[in-house]
Design a protein around this motif. Structure first.
Motif, PDB file in Angstrom:
ATOM      1  N   ALA A 292       0.845  -1.180   0.000  1.00 35.48           N
ATOM      2  CA  ALA A 292       0.000   0.000   0.000  1.00 35.48           C
ATOM      3  C   ALA A 292       0.889   1.242   0.000  1.00 35.48           C
ATOM      4  N   LYS A 293       0.314   2.367  -0.391  1.00 32.58           N
ATOM      5  CA  LYS A 293       1.090   3.608  -0.409  1.00 32.58           C
ATOM      6  C   LYS A 293       1.527   3.950   1.018  1.00 32.58           C
ATOM      7  N   PRO A 294       2.823   4.123   1.241  1.00 30.77           N
ATOM      8  CA  PRO A 294       3.304   4.374   2.605  1.00 30.77           C
ATOM      9  C   PRO A 294       3.096   5.822   3.027  1.00 30.77           C
ATOM     10  N   THR A 295       3.110   6.037   4.326  1.00 35.30           N
ATOM     11  CA  THR A 295       3.120   7.378   4.888  1.00 35.30           C
ATOM     12  C   THR A 295       4.559   7.827   5.082  1.00 35.30           C
ATOM     13  N   THR A 296       4.726   9.085   5.398  1.00 34.24           N
ATOM     14  CA  THR A 296       6.062   9.588   5.731  1.00 34.24           C
ATOM     15  C   THR A 296       6.653   8.800   6.893  1.00 34.24           C
ATOM     16  N   ARG A 297       5.832   8.489   7.877  1.00 33.13           N
ATOM     17  CA  ARG A 297       6.320   7.727   9.032  1.00 33.13           C
ATOM     18  C   ARG A 297       6.768   6.330   8.614  1.00 33.13           C
ATOM     19  N   ASP A 298       6.020   5.693   7.718  1.00 34.53           N
ATOM     20  CA  ASP A 298       6.417   4.377   7.215  1.00 34.53           C
ATOM     21  C   ASP A 298       7.796   4.441   6.564  1.00 34.53           C
ATOM     22  N   VAL A 299       8.029   5.502   5.792  1.00 39.24           N
ATOM     23  CA  VAL A 299       9.312   5.660   5.106  1.00 39.24           C
ATOM     24  C   VAL A 299      10.437   5.840   6.111  1.00 39.24           C
ATOM     25  N   LEU A 300      10.238   6.712   7.092  1.00 40.92           N
ATOM     26  CA  LEU A 300      11.306   7.034   8.037  1.00 40.92           C
ATOM     27  C   LEU A 300      11.624   5.869   8.971  1.00 40.92           C
ATOM     28  N   PHE A 301      10.601   5.119   9.361  1.00 43.26           N
ATOM     29  CA  PHE A 301      10.826   3.978  10.249  1.00 43.26           C
ATOM     30  C   PHE A 301      10.984   2.672   9.480  1.00 43.26           C
ATOM     31  N   CYS A 302      10.798   2.714   8.153  1.00 41.34           N
ATOM     32  CA  CYS A 302      10.836   1.484   7.364  1.00 41.34           C
ATOM     33  C   CYS A 302       9.913   0.446   7.976  1.00 41.34           C
ATOM     34  N   ASP A 303       8.685   0.872   8.217  1.00 41.37           N
ATOM     35  CA  ASP A 303       7.714   0.043   8.920  1.00 41.37           C
ATOM     36  C   ASP A 303       6.342   0.296   8.304  1.00 41.37           C
ATOM     37  N   GLY A 304       5.300  -0.203   8.941  1.00 44.07           N
ATOM     38  CA  GLY A 304       3.961  -0.014   8.407  1.00 44.07           C
ATOM     39  C   GLY A 304       3.820  -0.674   7.049  1.00 44.07           C
ATOM     40  N   SER A 305       3.499   0.113   6.034  1.00 48.29           N
ATOM     41  CA  SER A 305       3.365  -0.439   4.682  1.00 48.29           C
ATOM     42  C   SER A 305       4.683  -0.971   4.143  1.00 48.29           C
ATOM     43  N   LEU A 306       5.798  -0.545   4.738  1.00 47.79           N
ATOM     44  CA  LEU A 306       7.121  -0.985   4.283  1.00 47.79           C
ATOM     45  C   LEU A 306       7.770  -1.968   5.259  1.00 47.79           C
ATOM     46  N   ALA A 307       6.984  -2.549   6.133  1.00 50.08           N
ATOM     47  CA  ALA A 307       7.526  -3.554   7.049  1.00 50.08           C
ATOM     48  C   ALA A 307       8.130  -4.700   6.250  1.00 50.08           C
ATOM     49  N   ALA A 308       9.231  -5.251   6.760  1.00 48.78           N
ATOM     50  CA  ALA A 308       9.979  -6.259   6.009  1.00 48.78           C
ATOM     51  C   ALA A 308      10.002  -7.589   6.759  1.00 48.78           C
ATOM     52  N   PRO A 309       9.049  -8.456   6.504  1.00 43.45           N
ATOM     53  CA  PRO A 309       9.070  -9.769   7.156  1.00 43.45           C
ATOM     54  C   PRO A 309      10.252 -10.598   6.669  1.00 43.45           C
ATOM     55  N   ASN A 310      10.652 -11.540   7.488  1.00 46.41           N
ATOM     56  CA  ASN A 310      11.791 -12.402   7.149  1.00 46.41           C
ATOM     57  C   ASN A 310      11.304 -13.576   6.298  1.00 46.41           C
ATOM     58  N   ASP A 311      10.798 -13.253   5.085  1.00 51.42           N
ATOM     59  CA  ASP A 311      10.229 -14.286   4.230  1.00 51.42           C
ATOM     60  C   ASP A 311      11.017 -14.481   2.943  1.00 51.42           C
ATOM     61  N   GLY A 312      12.081 -13.712   2.749  1.00 50.79           N
ATOM     62  CA  GLY A 312      12.918 -13.871   1.571  1.00 50.79           C
ATOM     63  C   GLY A 312      12.369 -13.236   0.314  1.00 50.79           C
ATOM     64  N   THR A 313      11.131 -12.739   0.350  1.00 49.09           N
ATOM     65  CA  THR A 313      10.532 -12.130  -0.842  1.00 49.09           C
ATOM     66  C   THR A 313       9.986 -10.737  -0.525  1.00 49.09           C
ATOM     67  N   THR A 314       8.906 -10.667   0.243  1.00 46.87           N
ATOM     68  CA  THR A 314       8.342  -9.359   0.596  1.00 46.87           C
ATOM     69  C   THR A 314       9.349  -8.508   1.346  1.00 46.87           C
ATOM     70  N   GLY A 315      10.041  -9.101   2.299  1.00 48.00           N
ATOM     71  CA  GLY A 315      10.992  -8.350   3.112  1.00 48.00           C
ATOM     72  C   GLY A 315      12.078  -7.659   2.300  1.00 48.00           C
ATOM     73  N   PRO A 316      12.805  -8.377   1.437  1.00 45.46           N
ATOM     74  CA  PRO A 316      13.841  -7.730   0.644  1.00 45.46           C
ATOM     75  C   PRO A 316      13.316  -6.652  -0.295  1.00 45.46           C
ATOM     76  N   VAL A 317      12.142  -6.872  -0.898  1.00 45.42           N
ATOM     77  CA  VAL A 317      11.587  -5.850  -1.783  1.00 45.42           C
ATOM     78  C   VAL A 317      11.193  -4.621  -0.969  1.00 45.42           C
ATOM     79  N   ALA A 318      10.607  -4.825   0.205  1.00 42.92           N
ATOM     80  CA  ALA A 318      10.255  -3.703   1.078  1.00 42.92           C
ATOM     81  C   ALA A 318      11.496  -2.907   1.455  1.00 42.92           C
ATOM     82  N   ALA A 319      12.587  -3.605   1.757  1.00 39.74           N
ATOM     83  CA  ALA A 319      13.827  -2.929   2.131  1.00 39.74           C
ATOM     84  C   ALA A 319      14.345  -2.051   0.996  1.00 39.74           C
TER      85      ALA A 319
END
Length: 396
Positions: A292-319
């Protein structure tokens, strides 16, 4: 060294974990440093020699207080002067309500310590000691409340302090200097073993230059707290010192741009090709992942919509997406991760805090945000056969 965004690792979730976003006192810490280590590789020796050098030029050894605190096997522990680990205990709180886990430096010259296996942080405070409070966590276990230098009501707010992070285990030593939460005390780390590596060293006058560079950008100026520290913009946002919509125009432009063309992201799982479809940035490739479109807070904390699970796919792309947004490279390079540091932070809307941290270091590496390890631009080093670790307080 394999780039960390391409390793199958749990990413740092310090969340504000060491201090909490906008709380009056720091949250109970769950140490999960940037330097989380894979369990693969050869064993390291059980006790690692640690050297502490005070080259600050502004404080003598008696004014420097050292703390080594963290986790071992799920329990919170602290290093004692004799090189052993002691569990955190509520009975360690003294009459003032706080523990004193400080390790004294030698009266002059270098200080040597012995580090057993653990994950955690090496804190230094200059002048006054830090106030760590032992409390009971949600599981009924003893835990520490850590300093939160970005929270004005924190008891350590007025104390000049900073830290480095590490994980030391049978796989080796994995460590970094960090500005993810704030920057205050210039320090470098050296790791010897199979290699001899140093990172975190500031350029001459680097501390003052970093403070000045942040202060000259109007949107970031309030993050500078006197000559004590610079607060990271994510924590500044939570404290009302930084605009909650700062990145919104850049994010909107990225979403608009990639509605009509592809963004390619390469990770160790393979190549992902993405477009914005129905407001979500959707990638196809080794797996289908979307954001989903991230917020400024998501960008700065690399969290929320940009959270990076340790799944080898979503996580690395989010990073990679998080790094591209912080470094403002997504509109200039449709192939990510971008690797030309000269092209980072060139947009007007960029993470000027991270830009200042990188510009201040000799090797150009810093941990200015949680995904700063993407393409290996973080002040992070590792060795699977470590023989020594040195923490040096650099000149102010």
């Amino acid at each position: 060294m394999t780039p960390r965004h391409q390793r199958n690792l749990s990413r740092r979730k310090m969340l504000f974990a060491l201090g909490g976003a906008a709380v009056a006192v720091p949250a109970v810490a769950t140490i999960a440093p940037h330097a989380l280590a894979s369990q693969d590789g050869a064993s390291a020796s059980d006790a690692l020699p640690v050297t502490v050098r005070n080259n600050s030029g502004a404080f003598d050894n008696t004014s420097v207080h050292l703390y080594v605190v963290g986790n071992l096997d799920g329990k919170q522990v602290r290093l004692t002067p004799d090189g052993n680990l002691a569990p955190v205990s509520l009975s360690d709180n003294q009459a003032d309500g706080y523990t004193d886990y400080s390790l004294p430096l030698a009266s002059s010259g270098e200080t040597t310590l012995s580090l057993p296996y653990m994950s955690g942080r090496v804190y230094v405070s200059l002048g006054d000691k830090l106030k760590f409070k032992a409390v009971t966590d949600g599981n009924g276990d003893a835990a520490l409340q850590y300093p939160a230098g970005w929270v004005a009501s924190d008891p350590n707010y007025g104390v000049l302090h900073d830290c480095a992070e590490f994980t030391y285990n049978a796989a080796g030593m994995f460590c970094n200097t960090t500005m993810v939460d704030m920057f205050s005390v210039p320090m470098s780390i050296r790791l010897t073993g199979d290699q001899d590596q140093t990172t975190g060293t500031l350029r001459d006058g680097g501390r003052a230059a970093a403070f000045a560079a942040v202060k000259e950008i109007e949107d970031f100026a309030r993050l500078v707290v006197d000559d004590t520290r610079v607060i990271a913009p994510g924590h500044g946002l939570d404290a009302g010192l930084f605009a909650a919509d700062y990145f919104a125009p850049y994010i909107d432009e990225v979403w608009s741009t990639y509605t009509g063309k592809d963004l390619t992201v390469t990770t160790n799982a393979g190549t992902f090709t993405g477009r914005v479809r129905g407001e979500r940035f959707t990638f196809d490739g080794p797996a289908s992942v979307s954001f989903a479109k991230p917020t400024t807070r998501d960008v700065l904390f690399c969290d929320g919509s940009l959270a990076a699970p340790n799944d080898g796919t979503t996580g690395p792309v989010a990073a990679v997406l998080g790094a591209g947004l912080n470094r403002s490279t997504l509109l200039t390079d449709a192939t990510q991760p971008a690797t030309d540091a000269a092209a980072f932070y060139q947009a007007e809307l960029t993470n000027h805090y991270a830009r200042a941290m990188h510009a201040a270091t000799q090797d150009g590496r810093a941990y200015g945000f949680a995904f700063d390890d993407v393409a290996d631009f973080a002040s992070y080093i590792q060795d699977t056969h470590p023989t020594g670790f040195t923490l040096t307080l650099s000149p102010f």
